[in-house]
Each structure stands twice: as C-alpha cells, then as structure tokens.
Design a protein around this motif. Sequence first.
Motif, PDB file in Angstrom:
ATOM      1  N   CYS B  72      42.060  51.067 -76.302  1.00 36.44           N
ATOM      2  CA  CYS B  72      40.760  50.290 -76.290  1.00 36.44           C
ATOM      3  C   CYS B  72      39.641  50.679 -76.722  1.00 36.44           C
ATOM      4  N   LEU B  73      38.702  50.008 -77.006  1.00 33.31           N
ATOM      5  CA  LEU B  73      37.925  49.963 -77.472  1.00 33.31           C
ATOM      6  C   LEU B  73      36.687  50.666 -75.867  1.00 33.31           C
ATOM      7  N   VAL B  74      35.526  51.683 -76.034  1.00 28.91           N
ATOM      8  CA  VAL B  74      34.971  52.337 -75.178  1.00 28.91           C
ATOM      9  C   VAL B  74      33.684  52.892 -75.177  1.00 28.91           C
ATOM     10  N   GLY B  75      32.620  51.877 -74.908  1.00 28.14           N
ATOM     11  CA  GLY B  75      31.005  52.862 -75.517  1.00 28.14           C
ATOM     12  C   GLY B  75      30.420  52.268 -74.321  1.00 28.14           C
ATOM     13  N   PRO B  76      28.819  52.912 -74.571  1.00 26.09           N
ATOM     14  CA  PRO B  76      28.091  52.267 -73.213  1.00 26.09           C
ATOM     15  C   PRO B  76      27.293  50.988 -73.552  1.00 26.09           C
ATOM     16  N   SER B  77      26.808  50.727 -72.303  1.00 21.99           N
ATOM     17  CA  SER B  77      26.256  48.936 -72.466  1.00 21.99           C
ATOM     18  C   SER B  77      25.132  48.889 -73.763  1.00 21.99           C
ATOM     19  N   GLY B  78      25.143  47.571 -74.279  1.00 29.65           N
ATOM     20  CA  GLY B  78      24.429  47.407 -75.255  1.00 29.65           C
ATOM     21  C   GLY B  78      25.035  48.180 -76.654  1.00 29.65           C
ATOM     22  N   SER B  79      26.451  48.992 -76.677  1.00 30.89           N
ATOM     23  CA  SER B  79      26.164  49.613 -77.296  1.00 30.89           C
ATOM     24  C   SER B  79      27.067  48.689 -78.912  1.00 30.89           C
ATOM     25  N   GLY B  80      27.105  47.932 -78.359  1.00 36.37           N
ATOM     26  CA  GLY B  80      27.069  46.587 -79.562  1.00 36.37           C
ATOM     27  C   GLY B  80      29.054  46.328 -79.073  1.00 36.37           C
ATOM     28  N   GLY B 222      54.450  42.188 -77.470  1.00 33.12           N
ATOM     29  CA  GLY B 222      54.759  42.952 -79.158  1.00 33.12           C
ATOM     30  C   GLY B 222      53.131  42.456 -79.422  1.00 33.12           C
ATOM     31  N   VAL B 223      52.201  41.741 -78.774  1.00 33.04           N
ATOM     32  CA  VAL B 223      51.137  41.638 -79.637  1.00 33.04           C
ATOM     33  C   VAL B 223      50.007  42.633 -79.743  1.00 33.04           C
ATOM     34  N   SER B 224      49.241  42.976 -80.586  1.00 31.10           N
ATOM     35  CA  SER B 224      48.209  43.508 -80.643  1.00 31.10           C
ATOM     36  C   SER B 224      47.287  43.160 -80.386  1.00 31.10           C
ATOM     37  N   VAL B 225      46.448  44.869 -79.255  1.00 33.62           N
ATOM     38  CA  VAL B 225      45.715  44.153 -77.983  1.00 33.62           C
ATOM     39  C   VAL B 225      44.604  45.066 -78.654  1.00 33.62           C
ATOM     40  N   LEU B 226      43.403  44.433 -78.520  1.00 28.46           N
ATOM     41  CA  LEU B 226      41.900  45.438 -78.599  1.00 28.46           C
ATOM     42  C   LEU B 226      41.848  45.164 -77.040  1.00 28.46           C
ATOM     43  N   PHE B 227      41.167  46.227 -76.787  1.00 30.20           N
ATOM     44  CA  PHE B 227      40.445  45.636 -74.988  1.00 30.20           C
ATOM     45  C   PHE B 227      39.483  46.003 -75.153  1.00 30.20           C
ATOM     46  N   GLY B 239      45.451  51.679 -72.687  1.00 31.34           N
ATOM     47  CA  GLY B 239      45.352  51.876 -74.079  1.00 31.34           C
ATOM     48  C   GLY B 239      46.675  52.968 -74.492  1.00 31.34           C
ATOM     49  N   GLU B 240      47.203  52.842 -75.514  1.00 29.30           N
ATOM     50  CA  GLU B 240      47.260  53.623 -76.178  1.00 29.30           C
ATOM     51  C   GLU B 240      47.027  54.889 -77.285  1.00 29.30           C
ATOM     52  N   ILE B 244      35.953  55.477 -79.190  1.00 29.62           N
ATOM     53  CA  ILE B 244      34.713  55.344 -78.518  1.00 29.62           C
ATOM     54  C   ILE B 244      34.082  55.259 -79.420  1.00 29.62           C
ATOM     55  N   LEU B 245      33.087  54.209 -78.358  1.00 33.43           N
ATOM     56  CA  LEU B 245      31.822  53.780 -79.738  1.00 33.43           C
ATOM     57  C   LEU B 245      29.979  54.829 -79.144  1.00 33.43           C
ATOM     58  N   SER B 246      29.311  55.078 -80.185  1.00 34.72           N
ATOM     59  CA  SER B 246      28.619  56.372 -79.733  1.00 34.72           C
ATOM     60  C   SER B 246      27.848  54.717 -79.690  1.00 34.72           C
ATOM     61  N   SER B 247      26.669  55.625 -78.818  1.00 34.64           N
ATOM     62  CA  SER B 247      24.873  54.210 -78.482  1.00 34.64           C
ATOM     63  C   SER B 247      24.490  53.581 -79.981  1.00 34.64           C
ATOM     64  N   SER B 248      23.744  52.441 -78.907  1.00 33.49           N
ATOM     65  CA  SER B 248      22.909  51.806 -79.984  1.00 33.49           C
ATOM     66  C   SER B 248      22.613  52.372 -80.990  1.00 33.49           C
ATOM     67  N   PRO B 249      22.195  51.976 -83.247  1.00 32.31           N
ATOM     68  CA  PRO B 249      22.834  51.525 -83.687  1.00 32.31           C
ATOM     69  C   PRO B 249      24.595  51.835 -84.253  1.00 32.31           C
ATOM     70  N   THR B 250      25.606  50.946 -83.615  1.00 33.13           N
ATOM     71  CA  THR B 250      26.376  51.942 -83.583  1.00 33.13           C
ATOM     72  C   THR B 250      27.803  52.282 -84.038  1.00 33.13           C
ATOM     73  N   VAL B 251      28.407  54.031 -84.524  1.00 25.36           N
ATOM     74  CA  VAL B 251      29.068  53.960 -85.011  1.00 25.36           C
ATOM     75  C   VAL B 251      30.522  54.231 -84.246  1.00 25.36           C
ATOM     76  N   ILE B 252      31.549  54.995 -84.775  1.00 27.73           N
ATOM     77  CA  ILE B 252      32.858  54.895 -84.326  1.00 27.73           C
ATOM     78  C   ILE B 252      32.434  56.504 -83.741  1.00 27.73           C
ATOM     79  N   GLN B 253      32.607  56.808 -82.625  1.00 23.07           N
ATOM     80  CA  GLN B 253      32.639  58.265 -82.143  1.00 23.07           C
ATOM     81  C   GLN B 253      33.088  59.270 -82.330  1.00 23.07           C
ATOM     82  N   GLU B 254      34.543  58.838 -81.135  1.00 20.77           N
ATOM     83  CA  GLU B 254      35.946  59.665 -81.565  1.00 20.77           C
ATOM     84  C   GLU B 254      36.850  58.562 -81.668  1.00 20.77           C
ATOM     85  N   ASP B 255      37.729  58.662 -81.944  1.00 20.72           N
ATOM     86  CA  ASP B 255      38.880  58.226 -81.979  1.00 20.72           C
ATOM     87  C   ASP B 255      40.101  58.981 -81.423  1.00 20.72           C
TER      88      ASP B 255
END
Lengths: 257, 304
Positions: B72-80, B222-227, B239-240, B244-255
Amino acid sequence: MTYIRTFLNIIALPLILLAIWFVSTLGETSFFVPTPQALVETFFETWTSERFVSDVFPSLGRLMIGIVLSILIGIGAGLLIGSFRWLRALLEPTLEFFRAIPPPVLIPVIMLLIGIGDEMKVSVIVLGAVWPILLNTIEGVRSMDEVLADTSRTYGMNKINSVRYLILPSAMPQIMAGIRQSLSIALILMVISEMFASTEGLGFAIVQFQRSFAIPEMWSGIVLLGLIGVILSFIFQLAERWILGWYHGLREIEQAA
Amino acid sequence: MTSEHSQPTNPVISQSGVQDTPDGRIPVGKTMPGEEPMLSVQNLKKVYHTDGGDIEAVRNLTFDLPKGQLACLVGPSGSGKTTLLKCISGLMAPTEGEVTLHGEKVTGPPKSMAVVFQEYGRSLFPWLRVAENVELPLKNQGMDKTARREVVAEALEAVGLSHVPKSYPWQLSGGMQQRVAIARAVAYKPEVLLMDEPFAAVDAQTRADLEDLVRGIWKKLGVSVLFVTHDIDESVYLGERVIILSSSPTVIQEDVLVDLPAERDQLETRSSQRFAELRHHVYEQIQLAKKGFRPEDAVANANA
Ligand SMILES: Nc1ncnc2c1ncn2[C@@H]1O[C@H](COP(=O)(O)OP(=O)(O)OP(=O)(O)O)[C@@H](O)[C@H]1O
Ligand SMILES: [Mg+2]
C-alpha cells in the motif's frame, strides 16, 4: 393514457392553425391563398404516383445520398482532425471560413466545374450539410474523457478498437446533434439545388407551378416538403433513441441524482 | 488517537530507518540478492510544466515491488500518488529516473499491467454493458469468443456481480461499478495490478467488503498489487507493506512491513493490538509528513 396525451400534444397546434386558416379563408377569393379543402384536393391531384416517380423520388434519392455522404465525410474527417492536435490547429480556422460560405452561392461555381447533373445537386447538399457533422465530430473527439482514454491505453487498445469502442461512441452524442442540424440544411439545399438549370425534382416542380400561376399546386408542393421534413426528423429520432439509448439513460440518472 | 499511548511492544519494522530487522525477517521492499524485482522504481522524478510555472510533484522515489506482494502506498493529499501511478503504468513519462518491469524499461502501458482508477464512473464505458466492459480488453487481445465468455463469467462471479451482466454501469451503485472495474482488471489477468484510491468514493460498509474482495483476489491470483490510498487504516489492513510518502515534492517517508497474519478479518484484525501499533506508527509518520518533516536520509537509504 400517456400515448393519447402525447398524440394530443402533437396534433393540438396543427389543428388550431388549421382552424384559424379555415376561418380566415371563409368567403375568401384571393387567388394566392387557397382554402384548406381546396389545398387537400389539389394535394392528392398533384402528387400522383407519376409525379412521385418523375420528381419526388429523384429528389429524395439525391437527398439521401447527400445526407449519407455528409455523415461519412463529416465523421471520417472529424475523427482524423479531432485526433491530432496539430491537424486541428492547422485546419480549424480554414474550416470555419468554408463553413461560413452559404452553399447556394457556390451553385454557379459548381455548375461550371462539374456541370448541372445529379453530381452538382448532391455536391451542393454535401457542401452545406457536412459542416455541422464535421465540426461536432471534431469537438466530440476533442472532449474525450481523460480517465476513459487512460483506461483504454492501459489495456493496450489498438487503433481500430479505440475508434470503434472508445472514440466513436464517446463522440456520438455530439455527432448526433450535428446530424440533426445537417438534416434540415440538406433538405433546404435539396430544394435550392433543383431551382437551377433543372428538369425534374421537387424544387423544380414548385418553381414550375409558381411560374405557371398554379398557386394551389405550388402550396401543395410546399406542404409535401414540410411532410418530408417531419418524416426525416421522425426517422432521426428513432435512430437516435436506438444509438444513444445509453446516453439518455445516463442523463436521466445524473439529473435525478 | 490520543496523544498519550503506550509505546509499541514490537518495534515497527521500517526499511528506510532500519536496515537489519531485529528478528531476522527479510525486509519486504528489498529483493533477495540475485532475485530480479518484478517492478522497480528508480530515482523517479516528475515535474509538471504548466503556464503558472513548474510543479515538482515527485522529487525522488525508489522502491521495488517483488512478485506477488500487496503493497500500500499512503501519502497526504496532493503528494503525487496519482502522478506516481501514471508514471509506473506508462501513461506518463517521468522527468527523471525510470520504471522497470522484469528489468525492462517502461515506456508505454505494459501488457501485463492493469490499473483501477479512483473515478469508477469515468473509467467504465457507459455505452457498454457490464459484461461487455469486462470483455473488451480480452476482445482487443484477440481471445476467442467462447474463452472470453468463460473468463468474463468467472471474473464477474469473483466480484459477486454474476446477476447483472446486462446492466449498464451507470445503472449500478458506486460500489458495484468499482467491482465491475475490478472484474475487468481480474479478467485481464495482469501480473501487476495498480489501484489508485479505488474506494475513496464509496460508503464505509461497501468499502470494507471491497477491501476483503481485493485481498481475496490477490491471494487467489498471486498478482503483485500496488494499492494507493490516503486511508491509514485501509493501508495497514490491506497491505503486507506500507510505503509512506512525504508531502509534495515527494520522497519516501518510510517503508513499513505489516506483520499481521495473512488471514485478515475486518473485526478481529482491526481490533488487534498489532494493528493498533502499526496504525499508530503510520499515522504518526503521515502527521510528520504533513508538517513538512522530511527524512533527509530517506533517499540515501533507499538507494543503498
Ligand atoms: N496534469 C497536471 N498538471 C500540473 N500539475 C499537476 C497535474 N497533475 C497533478 N498535478 C500536481 O501535482 C501534485 C500531485 O498531484 P497528484 O494528483 O499526483 O496527487 P495525489 O497524491 O494523487 O493527490 P490526491 O490524494 O488528492 O489524489 C499536485 O500538486 C497537483 O496539483
Ligand atoms: Mg490522486
């Protein structure tokens, strides 16, 4: 119940107009305005089966060919122009220019170029009727929903299937609106094209009647034109309901929400 | 969540923060040495050039999606998030960096990928009936009619829509429409399924059903899912792994690795201790992201 109501709605105004006409021509002896009864009589006397074969069918034939060609050319070129931004930018101003030229003024030119036969008459119809379809198709293709286009791309839709299942149906509401406008233009141009250097046709017949002072006959021709227009629009509505059934259903639900 | 709470009993396994997991488990985001990652996003950057100037939607994203994972990919609104998915699915070219699928660079929509969009109302063909919508991609692939019919029936069955094949999508409720979109993706048999906030616009009850549906389908196929989602609970429940995405401009905050049992249940899982901890952790990170905290080492770590 609703059918009766619809029917009444349709015939109410014509009945009122007929009544007014009837009353106002009571005791009237004007040469130029026939009474309703006289007109009905003349109508059946004038538009015999021979006349249909000699004048009405050729006219209708050219009208149909003109409409079909307009639809094919309009949609075909519209799909092409609408699909490429640069082509659209290049052509649109020019198209607007040609659209603005009233086709009847082209008749003398076309007569010089391709003679006075059926080709000339069909060309005139197409030159007038193609524009609403063409411009509406371009606009319809252009206003394609982005999500729907993305969806098709992610499923790797090929060119032919994109046109068939995505672009054409999505532009169809606008295309149909264009066709509706084109029908009346085509009918007008059918008549006008027959007023020049013709030997047969509905427009020719009406002009003949007028020149030989057969005034009730002339009026009956005009009535026949009106009837053709009504039938044309009726056929169109049936076709539209069939082709755009999904659109009207969707609309209804959107409006209810 | 109140601000006062007990510390998590187990440390949350974070790939960007901790390289070695304390209990010896393999961090999910990292592929085993020698193993090819299924989907790989490397140093992805996307800048929109608009009349009002440039908008840097995604600054630098790197992560792998191994075969068969549900991330799963979470991030604030507008984070890209949508921007990222569009780059991954080949709908849009990244400004810098690249996406590879089986080691091959993605330049257009790959055959083995399906996308479920948030706007279900706009991603189904309103002029096609439910079954026809599911069938169209298969028809386009040239699958023959009898096979098509079978696959479509199966897919509709899987999402619980066997009873409405002849309806038009707009005659159905929002949740049912999204099911049709899912059925279409399932029938396509992709290797990677991308979902962009697919349940953001449906009611809570329907949403819970659809979440279980996605997990069910994921396990079965058995598909890979990016949600992609902005719902923290949803990301942890589904998710397994939660990226977590940072706010924009986006990088990965944490995995974050989600070490919940594979069998998940709306009531039990959501009320479990571990769920609360993970949820809390993700929530905290998102709050940090919103406040503009940027993990300065995220890029370095992700690249390491
Ligand atoms: N086509 C575009 N042109 C210019 N800027 C865009 C475009 N699409 C998105 N953006 C900008 O890029 C940033 C990220 O947008 P994006 O839609 O990817 O975010 P998101 O995480 O999906 O948001 P949401 O949770 O609201 O769906 C936003 O600032 C947005 O304004
Ligand atoms: Mg989005």
